[in-house]
Structures are given as structure tokens and as C-alpha cells.
Motif scaffolding. Structure first.
Motif, PDB file in Angstrom:
ATOM      1  N   GLY A  90      88.630 -53.000 -30.948  1.00 49.34           N
ATOM      2  CA  GLY A  90      88.248 -51.595 -30.928  1.00 49.34           C
ATOM      3  C   GLY A  90      89.472 -50.710 -31.006  1.00 49.34           C
ATOM      4  N   SER A  91      89.232 -49.422 -30.989  1.00 48.21           N
ATOM      5  CA  SER A  91      90.353 -48.475 -31.102  1.00 48.21           C
ATOM      6  C   SER A  91      91.214 -48.473 -29.845  1.00 48.21           C
ATOM      7  N   GLU A  92      90.719 -49.058 -28.751  1.00 45.34           N
ATOM      8  CA  GLU A  92      91.470 -49.048 -27.492  1.00 45.34           C
ATOM      9  C   GLU A  92      91.834 -50.448 -26.994  1.00 45.34           C
ATOM     10  N   GLY A  93      91.278 -51.476 -27.607  1.00 43.05           N
ATOM     11  CA  GLY A  93      91.563 -52.816 -27.091  1.00 43.05           C
ATOM     12  C   GLY A  93      90.819 -53.878 -27.859  1.00 43.05           C
ATOM     13  N   SER A  94      90.987 -55.103 -27.406  1.00 45.44           N
ATOM     14  CA  SER A  94      90.437 -56.257 -28.114  1.00 45.44           C
ATOM     15  C   SER A  94      89.995 -57.298 -27.101  1.00 45.44           C
ATOM     16  N   LEU A  95      89.116 -58.205 -27.540  1.00 44.88           N
ATOM     17  CA  LEU A  95      88.800 -59.354 -26.697  1.00 44.88           C
ATOM     18  C   LEU A  95      88.475 -60.575 -27.528  1.00 44.88           C
ATOM     19  N   ARG A  96      88.623 -61.751 -26.897  1.00 48.15           N
ATOM     20  CA  ARG A  96      88.389 -63.038 -27.546  1.00 48.15           C
ATOM     21  C   ARG A  96      87.686 -63.982 -26.586  1.00 48.15           C
ATOM     22  N   PHE A  97      86.796 -64.792 -27.128  1.00 52.43           N
ATOM     23  CA  PHE A  97      86.070 -65.764 -26.314  1.00 52.43           C
ATOM     24  C   PHE A  97      85.855 -67.026 -27.129  1.00 52.43           C
ATOM     25  N   SER A  98      85.963 -68.178 -26.500  1.00 53.82           N
ATOM     26  CA  SER A  98      85.570 -69.427 -27.157  1.00 53.82           C
ATOM     27  C   SER A  98      84.711 -70.260 -26.223  1.00 53.82           C
ATOM     28  N   LEU A  99      83.599 -70.741 -26.754  1.00 46.10           N
ATOM     29  CA  LEU A  99      82.655 -71.519 -25.952  1.00 46.10           C
ATOM     30  C   LEU A  99      83.262 -72.801 -25.401  1.00 46.10           C
ATOM     31  N   GLU A 100      84.262 -73.350 -26.081  1.00 39.79           N
ATOM     32  CA  GLU A 100      84.869 -74.582 -25.565  1.00 39.79           C
ATOM     33  C   GLU A 100      85.713 -74.307 -24.321  1.00 39.79           C
ATOM     34  N   ARG A 101      86.049 -73.057 -24.076  1.00 38.52           N
ATOM     35  CA  ARG A 101      86.704 -72.653 -22.831  1.00 38.52           C
ATOM     36  C   ARG A 101      85.899 -71.515 -22.224  1.00 38.52           C
TER      37      ARG A 101
END
Lengths: 380, 380, 380, 380
Positions: free
Chosen positions: D274-285
Motif C-alpha cells: 500500500g501507499s503506507e506499508g506492505s505485508l507478506r504471508f506464507s502458509l508454510e510458515r
């Protein structure tokens, strides 16, 4: 008038420093001008080739002819030739930049530090612990000095390599106590001890190491002589060491290094926990620092390549990573700037100095002494 | 007789190439000798400063005076000045090394490639896609060519930066269609397309890209003029693009780049899956390659810094990591070696050539065309 | 006839084991049938609530009424109530499953192990070191036993938590020497010691720990009493410990645990280097094992969730990760199967046994003793 | 009176839901009481075994006998039996919980959603997209709803598996268009689409998907029949798909899934900028979330296992990680709570509903339609 630099040693470290000197003008335009004047070694042919390749004007086979003739003397030879030429140079009033560890024995290091003291403040005597000059480490230092981690509680330093994991890896001077002093302890441990002293050794953080418990091991006790027909030589230094530390202000620490850690090439890892936060660094990912601050839920992985990160504005835009060799450019810049500032009122002291080299040596010596005695020992 | 090099452009790319030229003799002693002869630019003061700092003998404000006077011409200016001087140099029989992307338009790139063809094989025309020269990428290429990944099924390329995430980041020529051709697509996507062509583009792997579906977006459509009092200029290029690809032999691919991806500085990631294995690479950890081979259970994280890894023996021992700039040394070494091999029987062609630059441009143009039409399109 | 199980303790561990018992029939259909018969505790209200929630048929406030009345006795109370009820149960011929560490003192552990010896082989006495039952750990064990890592040289165990990093975190029985025996050492270090004994303790690997050097620290020496108005109690156990180990066959080791490591919740990390390879494990990513084998260039990150991985076929398809609590299901399955195999010819012994619990305790005691003396000490 | 639950399907999903139902009382004491009343299937022997193992009171071979006899109907059969029994149950006023994707065709999904609408708000019709109920995903949702990422610009979803990478992996109903509807697209892509809708689909974030460009590929077009002597059947669904998305409020997205991605078992990755930040996710973790917030320099790796993280207080202390199956406990808790809240004033609606299942299906259908036409298409 450019500073005339004489350099003893033309192998790995000779190349690393020659490269650093060559790169200064383009990237650090305010660094003093330098001439690679004379390269010192014993094997004339190899020396002459190296001088050509590394851009030296002349060669010499006797350091004694060089140390009072140049403006700066770099001692990049094996550990057992650190003391004598360095002391001679300092006695001649020539600033000295010496590779780490300062000497194979504590006595040697003490003599060198004494010579530096006698030479006075305007004759810089630097010990080339290059890892202080990784931008991520300097950034970590800034965070620590600003109190971001609070009171220091745990430090952890680990330097893992694998080049001796194979029992048939050949013997070299690094396996010999006479020539090297110690093995993983002196070669790798010296870096770890210096880095931890740099990061947390100040009096408002952990302070100095007070007591240590050490453990040294040689897993492979003889190694083949390269090119020989089955001849071997004894390994008289440690393949690996570990240590526990107690710091002046109550922090505790563990250290470790190994030359037989399968799967690790040059993995120098530093971890620090304080009452307010934590940080982690690994040399194999030297552009990164992991930081956990008060209020954070985990570690933030920071790419320390922004314009306002230490030294980075001299190089490339954010995200364009630096390599191992850049640490040499940074340390040469700082050391030569200290030399050039000479006896002026604006004299810039250089650290790590021979005193720092000696302080690290004291910790290493205590680790060996502790291992001999099977007990915790204080620093001498 | 050293090769006399004339260089157009003295900013980021000028510095990167000047540094590479300066470092060749010490690390690549078999590289042709080179003289940094003349630096070309318009602003005489800035040019003169740069020439001093970057080690050039002379300066010139008109490239036309230079291109047939030097042995090699480097075109490192903004995209819209790639075509004319490069073509003039080639017409004069002067080898040209041009920064990427080859030109802001497909027509420009085609004219440049035609000029290269006319100049003949012994006048190398190279397009400076430096990421081909990362040791880990060359190592990946070796694995792929050896069939270790089997038949290629998926390729994924992603280039994320964040320097325009702030809507108040100032306008620059990179935001202007006239000057830059396109935005993230041409600047970042060109690298991705070239790297994928290099890695899997050969006929026994995925072959060429046949069809694409593209998507371009401008999130911030005007930006402040630096130093002005509230003045803005329109952003006429994309801040980000994505694309889907269909390759000649059936592989599928996805591409993406952004200048507004918060948290990513220079994150160029390549991932490839084949019927026998997979690999991953990220530019922010450029010394590493992750490889999954047949029979493996997961990815192996390989530090590509061993003596027998591509180019590494020229530098430092295993585990002593390289940086971004080393890719320029490698590409300059290869390009200049090609130039020096001249019309000889042992002529070494240089890749990526202008043909490669054109091939990448064709993919980029197709992505833009697809975005316009809202449909998959074939390459022209 | 299902086995009637009596359980002492209904908090964290009570819930973990009750859940494990409840899940066995669906996932381990060959496990012996079990009845959650009686839950033992002192606070009748809390106990009754817990019995409802955890599915017990009845409650009791005196363990003495229970231990010879049930088929199996689970001792999940605080450390200082491990010895007496466990010994009473064993004397009554009732198999016992006891939480770790076996006892707060070495004497206690010795008495418990002696009672188990007296009870005989067909009365299993298990110590609930659940981390042996992580599939990735069992897989690591298989690799080690198969000799994939060669001769063991380094082991490293580290258990980091942060729940006491805040000096205002409230006092609990875990901060009291009388009730807990020790702090991080007994609570966390016991796990690490057991896991390393399990992985490398066999005679053809590292063998047992022979000598240790220990270091204990309390960083915060009093803590507020929860709910009180400013009252505090002294912390009489360690917040953190470190140790160096020397193993029977020459391997060296370092251990560490902390309750004040900011940024780490439950980070139990094991690293092992042998002459042929290395491996790494972290409890926070318990589905993964990193393995470096002979010939590999780096560590392979393995998701240990395949059908033929230990215990995994009982659960879900590959890639559907397990959690912390599954280790309890596995250990309960093994323990109850041992109980059910009784005095039969096919008796299955259960490990970790009270002997294993005692062996771990001996290492912990030696670490404390070494810390007192400031010297390396052998195991008693 | 406990809710009587009838369940169609006793394989993978049957086991996952039966386990969830069995675990509710111990961990979610406020969940409605539930009886596993009747298990529905065709093969009487297998069914009877499963009913024993999964704890059902009775079995039935015809769903028609069950749907109006129970309080809740779970439809966990293959995709092509989702519509008819679900609609029948809803017509009988029985709440339905149906596995994803809702139906093999858009028409089927529309009919199901219509039936749910007709049944009214107090007859919940839930689509079992379990990944919404990962604590880290719920935590991500909280951050997004609080505006921490600002205006959404990029979304990226990728679901990689490898179970069909081997061309000799056997044929199953999942390879057949009649039975499954589609391949990787419906099976894996449905999860990705739902998760992205959940996370960014609200009107003050990205809004709904407006247009898509799709790409489907079958790499292996026939597969052996298990147990046969060389017989094969055609694969009539995709092994992999990719897509580009344009969202209502201007965000762009890329999607991908594959069953032939060597080295990936169950790697469902979501990334949002987004314009203010980011996120990441993985089902294996799945216990981790990586978050980059305004002012951060990199991603913070958060272990989402704290007491105040969604659902976590029901389980274990911080750092004691959950597994894949816990998502089923959470979704069953929410669904059954909605059922129990019935027509009351405090009725709790359940999401994802059949409407959400239909919305996901519309995106999948558009991806297939786009692939057919070779053009971007709008949603129907």
C-alpha cells in the motif's frame, strides 16, 4: 604531496589494501592523496609480479630499509612478523597500519602497544579490524550508543568457516603455533572480540570483558604437506574454540569459532540482547542488520544501503549492495585521514588502535589461559 | 596501445563504468589495457569535475566529435540519447557499449540493431544488461544449460523499488514518456526480460517469448518539480507494470515491476520451475542462489563465492562477498575483450548484443501494446 | 478395558496432555484406549472447572488416593511436587509419566530414577521431554544415526524467551529456587540437554557429556507480586545461563537459555556440525529442518511434512504443517503404547525414561556446580 | 440440546472438520454443543470405518435422508456434489457449511447462492475458506482495516504445490473437468481469490476485482490410472494458471497457482503493498506475518502467537505455534456460533458466506473466460 605508503605483504591482505588505496580517489575525494610507493617481501619474482599488478612503484626485500623512508607503513605479513617491523616503524615516527591479530603472543602485542604509546598521538598506529567498517555494523553502533537496546545483557559472537573440515586439507602456517600464535581463536576470534568491544565495550554499555572461560580443540592433529608424497606436519593450534564471557557491567557472552563447520564459508555472526531490544548481524549478508526495538513484535530486516547510512553516500543508490572489500576502503580512508591530520589541532585519532589490538589480545590470551587451567580467569 | 574509451554520461552509470574500467588491471590482468580518454556531457563545469573524479584525460561537449575518434564508445546517457550517437559511432566503425534499455521506442531499438548489423561482427555493439554478470546468475545459467531443471514450466520475474512510494517524491526525466520511453517497464522490466531471456531463452529450454498480456498503471499522476514553489509536472509513464508470458516451448511466466513497493529498495527476484527442479535469486542477496534439484526435499541456499564459481577466482577467497558494482567489472571485462579480439580469427562475440537489446525491447513493446488493446498480443 | 489415567496438574501441562489423550483415537487408532479418570489438584473449584473442560470423570485433592488406583499416573505439577507422588506411584506398580525437569534437585531425580529401577521394566517411567517428538527432530535423529553428519564436532543449543525482559513482569513460582530448583537452566536448559543427548548422545556419535563449564545470571533480582500494592519478592533463580560442554568422544558444545532475550518467544535452536555435514532446527519453525550433507554447497531447507516423515502419515497431506501441541500427541502415543505392552514379550520400552531425566539433571547440576566453583567440572 | 451435525464426505476434509468439532469443547467452551450425528457416503464399508474413527453416531448412504433431519449439514464431498445436497438442505431450512470452491461452474454457484438468499439470514450458508481463520491472516486484516498500509496498490497471491510435477503421478478426479470444474485454478486459486477479497476487498481498501486477464496451462495431458496396467486418462483441467487483476479502486494484482512447482508443498503466499506499508504471508510458515509499516526500514517478522492475537488465547502461551488444522477449529467455531445465534436479535452472520463463495467463483470464471478469449474481461 601524496603520502608515500610502504606495504609489507602482497598476498590476500596486500591485494585487499592495495585495492582500497586505488579506489579512494574516485569515491572518497577528500581522502589524502596516496602513492603506493614500495612493496616489501622476500621472494623477488613473486614480489615484482605483485608490485606490477597491485600498482606499486618499487619493491624491497628488507623492511628495515623501508620503515623510516615512507610516510606510512602497512604491516600485512603473517602474525609472527607483525611486531618487529611495526615497532621499528613507530620508533622512526612512521604511522603503522597492522593486520590483526596484533601479534601471536600477548607479550608481542604489549610491546607493540608500548611502541605506539611512545610514538605519541600524532603517529597513528592502527590495527586493521576491518569489520568495524561494515555500514551495518556502524549503524548498529549508532543504535547501541543511542541507547536503543537499553542495558546490555547478552552478547553472542560466532565465526564459522569450513576450510579445514576435510582432514586432507593441506598444512599451512596458519596451523602452526610458532607462526600463527593460535588457530581459529587468533584468526577468527580476534575479529569477534574486537567487534563486540567496538559495539558494546563502552562504559555506558557492557564495559570491558572481565572474566572468561575458554575451550580450545584440535580435531585433526596432522595435515599433509602440499605437493609432498605423503608427508604430514603436526597441527599445533586449535581448529575451534568456544568461550563464555562476563562483562564489567554484568552482561554475559558466548563466543565461538571454527574452521571445521561444514556448510559455513565466512559466517561471522553477532547477536546482542539488551533490556530494550536486540540485534543480529551476519557477515555473509553484510548489507543487512536485523533489529528488534522496544515495542516491536519481531526483528526488522534492514538493508543498510540508504544514503544516510554510514559511508553509503560515497557509493551507489539505495539497494545497490556493497561487498566485503568495501570495508577496506572505509578503514583505509579513516586511517589515512588520521595520518594526514598529523600533529594538527584537528588531529583525528584512529580506532581500532594498537591499544584496541592489545585489548583484544588480552581476551584471547585469557581464553587460552582459562582452557589450560580449566577455570574461569580474569584478564591480565 | 591501450584502447581509448569515450564515455557519454557522467552520473550514476558513468561512475559505475569508470570504476569498472579502473579496477580491471588489478583483478583481470588479461583484460585489454584501457585509457579513460574523453568524457562527454553538456554542462561543462559538472563535466570537468566528473572527469577529474572519474579519471578521464579530457572532456567534450559534443559526442559527434568523439564517436569516430576513440577506439570504443560508451553511451551511458538517458534513454532518448541512446540511438543517434550509438548509430553514428557504429557507422564510424567504433564499437559501442550502450546502457539499457536500448531505446525509448521499438523503432529506435530497431535502427540501432540495424546499425550494429551493418557494422559487422568485428565491431561489437553491446547492451549493458549488467545482471547477466552476477556470479550467481552465471552459475544458474550453467545449471539450466546442463538440464538440471529439466523442461522449463514457470518463470517469474519481479523488480520492486520504493523510491516513488511517496507522492511528493520529485519529478525527474524518468517520469516522462518523451525522455524515458516508459517507466518501471523500461527501466526495471528491461532487466527482468533480459535476465529471463539469458537464463531460459535458448532453444533447448523455454525459447523466446511468443505472446504477452500486459498491464501498466500510474498511481501518482503528477509530481512536484524539485526546488520549485509548488509547481508540478505530469507523470506520463507507468509507476508499475505486470505481464503474463507464453514462451515458444510452452512455459508460462509472470513479470512485475514497481517503483512504489514500500519496503523494497532494489529487489529483483527471479524464480524458475522446471520438470526436474527450481531456482530462486534476489538481487538484494546477490551472492546467493537457492536451488532445488531432482531428489532434493527443499531449496539449498548456496553462497556463490567459491573459487570455481564464475569470475570469483579473480576476487577474494570463498565467503568474501561481492557487491553490485562487481557486475560492471565483469561486463566491461567481457565487452573489452570482445573489442580487443577485433577482426581476428579468435574473435569473441559479446552478449548481450544490440540484438539482445532489441529482443528485450520487443517484449516491452508488446506489453505496452497489450495493455492498450486489453488483449494478449504476439511479438512483432 | 481402557487404561484409567490419573493426572496431577490442570494448568498449562494438564491441558496439553488432556488434549493429546483426547486426540489419540482419531489419529492413532492403534493407541491403547484411555479414560481420563481423575484429575488431581488442591483448589476444588478450579479443579472441578478444569475437569469439566478437560474431560475428566472425577477429581481428587489428594494424590495419595489416586496413585495406586489408576492404571497410569501423570505428574504434571510444579517441579517440587514431582518426586513424592511419582515415587509413590511407582512403588504401587503404577506407570508414571512426569513432566520435565525430573526434579528441582539432583537428589530428587536420583530417588525418582531409583524408584523407576525398582519398579522394573514393565512399569514404564517416562519423562515428558516432548521436543524429542517433533517430526523434524526425529528425522534429524535418523540422519545422525545413519551417519550422514559423520563424526560429531560441534553442538549448539539455545533456548531464548522474553517473558521476563520487563523488570515489572510479576513474580511466580518459576522465580523461586525452593519451588523450581533453578530458572532458565532447569526450565529451558533441561529441554536443550535432553534434545542434544537424544540426537548425538549415542555411543557411536558424541557420547555423553563429560565435563562442563557453567555461567548463571540473574539480571532482575526482585519482582512485583501480582495484584499487590507494590510488594516484591526476591528472584532466587537464574534469568539466563550459558555453558560449554566437552563430550565423551571429543565433540565440543555451547548451551544457552534466557528469559530476557527481547524479540524471542520460544526460540529453541539446535545446531550440529559433523565431519560430513551439519543441521539446524528452530522450534519457532518446527516443521522445518535445515540440512547440509556431504557434497552440498549450502543448507537445504526441508519441510518435514511428507508421508514418510516420522508420525506425519497420521495427520495431513504434505505441506499441511503441524503445531507445538502435536508433540504431546506423539509422546503420549509412545508412552501409552509402552504401558499397554506391559510385561509382554513384545514390551516396548519408553524413552525418554526417568534415567534420561536423571542424566539431563546431572548435566544441569554440573552446570550449577561449575558456576559456583568458577571451574570446569566433571559429571557426578 | 447439542446441534446435530450431518456430514457428507469422510476423506481429507471429513477428517479435518470432524477433528475440529471434537476439539471445540476443550478450547472454545462457549461454542455451541455439537453431536457428530451422521456421516454420509456411498461405500458402506469405508463409511462405517470412518464413522468409527471420526466419532459419528450413525451413517447414511443417501444425503437426501439427512439434510432435513439434522440441525446442520456439512457438504465436504467433491466439487460436483456441492450444489444439489446443499440446495436441498437450505430449502429444508438447514444451515449448510460447504467446502470450497462452491461449485465446479458459475451456474452451480449462482444456484447455491440463490438458495442461501431464499433460506434467509437466520439459516447460515458458509463456504469453508479456512485460510481466513489463520491468526496471522486475521491480524493482517486488522492492520489493513486500521489503514496501516494506506491505499492499496499491489496484491500478489501465489499457491505452489508439486504433487503433479512427476508425469507419472496417477490420475484422480481432481484432473477431470466434469468432476472438479477446473484444476489448480479452482482448487488453489479459489483460496487465493477469497483471501485477497477478505483482506483488501472492502470498499475502503481495494474494493472488488473488476477486470482480469487469465492464462491456464496443462503441462501433462494424460496420466496413468492407478493400479492399471499402463492405462491412462486425459487431464482435462489446468495444471497451473496465472492472472492479472484490476481492482475497483485502482490496485493491480497478479495471481498464480501450480501443481507442478518443484520444491513447494503447500506454499500459499500473499503479498500486499500500500501507499503506507506492505505485508507478506506464507502458509508454510503460517504462524508468521511480515509487516512493513510507515517509517520502518524493512519488514518485521512477527510471530503471531501472542495472547491478544486472534484466537490465540484459546490455545497456548506465546511462541507455542499452531498448525494448519487449527484454522478448521476457528472456522467451525464461528460457523456454529452463527448457527446457534439463529433467528435471535443477536444473530451473528457468518463469513465467508455462499455469496463470498459465488464472488470468488466469478473471478475464477472470468479468468477462464479471459484465457479462452485471449483478452481482459470484466466480471459477470
Amino acid at each position: 604531496m601524496p603520502l608515500e605508503v610502504g606495504v609489507l605483504g602482497y598476498r590476500f591482505m596486500g591485494k585487499a589494501h592495495a585495492n582500497a588505496l586505488a579506489r579512494l580517489p574516485m569515491f572518497f575525494p577528500d581522502a589524502p592523496a596516496v602513492e603506493r610507493s614500495v612493496l616489501v617481501g622476500r621472494d623477488e619474482d613473486a614480489l615484482s609480479d605483485a608490485a606490477d599488478r597491485l600498482g606499486f612503484d618499487a619493491t624491497a626485500t628488507d623492511w628495515a630499509d623501508v620503515v623510516d623512508d615512507v610516510d606510512v607503513f602497512y604491516n600485512l605479513g603473517p602474525n609472527h612478523v607483525h611486531a618487529e617491523p611495526s615497532i621499528a616503524a613507530l620508533e622512526a615516527g612512521t604511522p603503522v597500519f597492522c593486520e590483526k591479530p596484533l601479534a601471536p603472543t600477548l607479550e608481542g602485542a604489549e610491546a607493540m602497544a608500548a611502541a605506539a604509546r611512545d610514538a605519541g598521538d600524532d603517529v597513528p598506529a592502527g590495527c586493521a579490524f576491518n569489520y568495524r567498517f561494515v555500514p551495518a555494523i556502524q549503524y548498529a553502533k549508532e543504535l547501541l550508543e543511542a541507547g536503543e537496546l537499553g542495558e546490555i545483557r547478552h552478547v553472542r559472537g560466532r565465526y564459522l568457516q569450513d576450510w579445514l573440515v576435510d582432514p586432507d586439507a593441506p598444512w599451512s602456517w596458519r596451523n602452526d603455533e610458532e607462526l600463527a600464535g593460535s588457530g581459529a581463536l587468533g584468526d577468527l576470534g580476534a575479529h569477534t572480540v574486537d567487534l563486540l568491544r567496538f559495539l558494546v565495550g563502552s562504559d555506558d554499555l557492557a564495559g570491558e570483558v572481565e572474566r572468561v572461560s575458554g575451550h580450545l580443540r584440535t580435531f585433526v592433529d596432522e595435515r599433509p604437506v602440499e605437493g609432498s608424497d605423503g608427508e604430514t606436519r603436526p597441527v599445533t593450534v586449535d581448529d575451534a574454540y568456544s568461550a563464555q564471557l562476563a562483562f564489567e557491567h554484568g552482561a554475559m557472552g558466548t563466543l565461538e569459532a571454527s574452521r571445521v563447520a561444514a556448510g559455513h564459508k565466512n559466517d561471522h555472526t553477532i547477536e546482542i540482547h539488551g533490556s530494550e531490544g536486540s540485534l543480529r548481524f551476519s557477515l555473509e549478508r553484510l548489507n543487512e542488520l536485523e533489529v528488534h526495538r522496544d515495542g516491536d513484535r519481531g526483528y526488522e530486516t534492514i538493508l543498510v544501503t540508504d544514503e544516510d547510512d554510514p559511508y553509503v553516500d560515497h557509493w551507489w543508490p539505495p539497494g545497490h549492495v556493497l561487498g566485503w572489500e568495501h570495508t577496506f576502503v572505509h578503514e583505509n580512508y579513516e586511517f589515512l585521514s588520521a595520518v594526514a591530520s598529523g600533529a594538527s589541532e584537528t588531529h583525528r585519532p584512529f580506532e581500532p588502535s594498537f591499544e584496541d589490538g592489545l585489548a583484544a589480545q588480552r581476551v584471547l590470551e585469557a581464553i587460552e589461559r582459562s582452557d589450560d587451567r580449566g577455570a574461569w580467569v580474569g584478564l591480565e
